[in-house]
Every structure is written in C-alpha cells, then in structure tokens.
Scaffold this active site. Structure first.
Site, PDB file in Angstrom:
ATOM      1  N   TYR A   1       0.873  -1.095  -0.072  1.00  0.00           N
ATOM      2  CA  TYR A   1       0.182  -0.317  -0.317  1.00  0.00           C
ATOM      3  C   TYR A   1       0.719   1.398   0.153  1.00  0.00           C
ATOM      4  O   TYR A   1       0.825   2.288  -0.841  1.00  0.00           O
ATOM      5  CB  TYR A   1      -1.048  -0.760   0.869  1.00  0.00           C
ATOM      6  CG  TYR A   1      -1.569   1.175   1.708  1.00  0.00           C
ATOM      7  CD1 TYR A   1      -2.655   1.865   1.083  1.00  0.00           C
ATOM      8  CD2 TYR A   1      -1.089   2.101   2.687  1.00  0.00           C
ATOM      9  CE1 TYR A   1      -3.272   2.794   0.527  1.00  0.00           C
ATOM     10  CE2 TYR A   1      -2.087   2.681   2.966  1.00  0.00           C
ATOM     11  CZ  TYR A   1      -2.602   3.977   2.040  1.00  0.00           C
ATOM     12  OH  TYR A   1      -3.558   4.950   2.292  1.00  0.00           O
ATOM     13  N   ALA A   2       1.737   1.379   1.182  1.00  0.00           N
ATOM     14  CA  ALA A   2       2.572   2.506   0.589  1.00  0.00           C
ATOM     15  C   ALA A   2       3.711   2.594  -0.281  1.00  0.00           C
ATOM     16  O   ALA A   2       3.782   3.983  -0.484  1.00  0.00           O
ATOM     17  CB  ALA A   2       3.640   2.178   2.515  1.00  0.00           C
TER      18      ALA A   2
END
Length: 339
Positions: A155-156
């Site tokens: 996600y990051a």
C-alpha cells in the site's frame, strides 16, 4: 468561483464525501467518480452519495478507475478545472492479503487520472498520498523534505509510486501537482475497517478489541473536517516551477524541476493509542474488553506530522483535539446505527 469545476475521485468514500460536501458548500461544481467497491459496506458509500446528490451542483459516475474508456468519457464530458484524486484501494493490513488490488487501483488507476489531467490541462492536480510512505523513518515529526524510501507495505509502496509518477508528469507536461500525505484520518462517516470504527463497535457490542503492539503505539489522529479544509485551501496554492533552486525556501518540498510539491496534512500531535481508546470509552460510558497483541507485519510504532509547510502555504493548521473528534464520531455512530 461558482463556475469552477472539480472532479473528485473516490467521492463516495470517507474523505471524498467530506471534501465534496465542503466544495459544494463553497459554490464549486463537483463531479464524483467512485467504484462503489465492496471492500467495506457499500450501503455506507451509497448513503454518502445520496446526500451529495441533494445539491444540484453535484453529479456522479459509478465506475472503476481502471476502466479507461469510461473514465475518459466522464472527464471529457465534465471538463474539470481541478482534479482531486482520492480514490484508491485503502487499508494497510488488507494489502498483505490482496496486493494486486493495490496495483490495479493505485497505480493503473492513478495513471489514468494523470492522463486526464494532462489532456485537459487542469489548473491543479491534487492527489492523496499517505503518512505510510515514511515507512521505517524514525526521526519525528515527519517532514516532507526528508527521504521516504523505506515503505513497509505494498500500500505504502503504491502511494510512493504515485508521488514519483506525479512528479514526472508535472515536469513533462507542466501540470501543477500537489501530493498530500494523510495522517490517521477519523471522524463521522468513517470507514468500518479503521480503528475508531472497530473500537466503537466492539465496545458497544461487548466484544474484545484488538490493540496491537500491546498498546505501545502513537498516531497523529487528524479529524476529517480539518483534513478536507486543508485540501480545500491547497487547491488555491498550486506549485509553480522555480527558475532556480535558490528560489526554494528552507522546509519547502517544492521540486527544483517541476511545479510539484508534497504536503503533510496532520494534527501535529502524537497521541498514545491507549489514550485514544480511553477517549472512546469515556464517550461511550463503557469500558472496553482489551485483547493485547503483538505488532502486526508492516505496521509502524508511531506517526507524527510536521504541518509547518501546510500552514505556510494556506495559513491553516488542523487543531481538533482527539477527544472532541471522538465525541463527534460516537454521536454520529449512535445516530446512524440507532444504538
């Protein structure tokens, strides 16, 4: 002002709903684009859109960002002056289970948004990033000028990729672009997968709540109305490509090669997780049954924003105390679910 048109992706989402509502109140025309995915309760998303549609300045299209033909048709018909890109596959922990969803939505979908911004030569492209891009950084508070090269989840990583993609498009096509990094947003109409929602539900239902890292965690909790006020004000502060590096002030993340900037939007207050839980207990008048657990994979022990740049650009800094924000959420939750 009333004629300015803003395309908001993720308009049925938690933040997208609140931003669209604020923009409509200020006289903008808003077109929302949302996939209505079933990552969490679709009814909640539908209710948000239904409320926005009560305003004649709002219109919406339902579809996935990856559907290039549909997205382009919508953008060409609306002809936005400004794009605020909030749509994404959210959730840090879910990215461990279904990483491909993040590539499809957050990378491919974001590319389609940037292409539309290029084609329509928008006045300003604003896109959501996240405090998660700071990853393994341990010097706090986090500032936009420090490196963010150690993301700990896919996600990051996709959000960091979005930042790099946006910079390249800003450089190549002179698109004024602002990436804002969110810090643990909470408030009414929030997402059911987020801690405040789960904690509130668990305490009311009398079921245990999971507290990670045995409660030894800190978060910069940012009230959603403060967040969208910051985004609204950033709309009026498009970055301008500098003629030289000497023009860039200390502490400004403005790129020397593009009209591009990264801005933290956070409360600038590191709050202990157990204090946050106690605020929920106080608001509900009921103690939680706590299930203390180890740190989860990909999680970080603390986040803390330096919002100096936001204040310098807009004159505004989020300031809602987390106890007040929790009380407002609990009041909304009780009313919405009739408990």
């Amino acid at each position: 002002m009333g004629k300015r048109k803003v395309l908001v992706t993720g308009s049925a989402g938690f933040i997208g709903y609140h931003l669209s509502k604020l923009l409509l109140e200020e006289g903008f025309r808003v077109h929302g684009f949302d996939g209505m995915t079933d990552y969490y309760d679709v009814t909640l998303k539908q209710r948000r859109h239904q409320m926005l549609l009560q305003n004649e300045g709002f219109s919406a299209t339902e579809g996935m960002l990856e559907n290039l033909e549909l997205f382009d048709q919508m953008a060409d018909a609306f002809e936005p002056d400004i794009i605020v890109h909030l749509a994404a596959q959210a959730g840090v922990r879910y990215s461990l289970e279904n990483p491909r969803a993040y590539i499809d939505s957050n990378v491919v979908g974001t590319f389609n948004v940037m292409e539309a911004a290029r084609r329509h030569e928008v006045d300003h492209l604003l896109m959501a990033s996240t405090s998660s891009v700071y990853g393994a950084n341990d010097e706090m508070p986090f500032t936009e000028t420090e490196k963010a090269d150690t993301p700990l989840t896919i996600y990051a990583a996709t959000k960091k990729a979005n930042e790099a993609m946006a910079h390249s498009y800003a450089h190549l096509w002179n698109i004024p672009s602002t990436m804002f990094r969110f810090f643990t947003v909470y408030g009414p109409w929030g997402r059911p997968d987020m801690a405040l929602f789960k904690f509130t539900k668990g305490i009311i239902d009398g079921t245990p709540i999971d507290i990670y890292n045995n409660g030894d965690m800190f978060r910069d909790f940012t009230y959603v109305e403060d967040l969208v006020r910051g985004i609204r004000l950033l709309i009026d502060s498009p970055p301008v490509r500098p003629d030289s590096k000497d023009e860039i002030e200390d502490g400004d993340s403005l790129s020397p090669a593009a009209p591009y900037r990264v801005v933290n939007v956070g409360n600038s207050d590191k709050v202990r997780l157990l204090d946050f839980v106690e605020a929920i207990e106080d608001a509900l008048g009921k103690k939680a049954e706590r299930n203390y657990m180890e740190m989860q994979k990909g999680d970080v022990p603390a986040t803390w924003a330096d919002a100096t740049l936001l204040q310098r650009l807009t004159g505004y800094r989020p300031a809602t105390d987390f106890r007040d924000g929790v009380n407002r959420f609990v009041a909304w939750y009780r009313d919405y679910y009739k408990v």
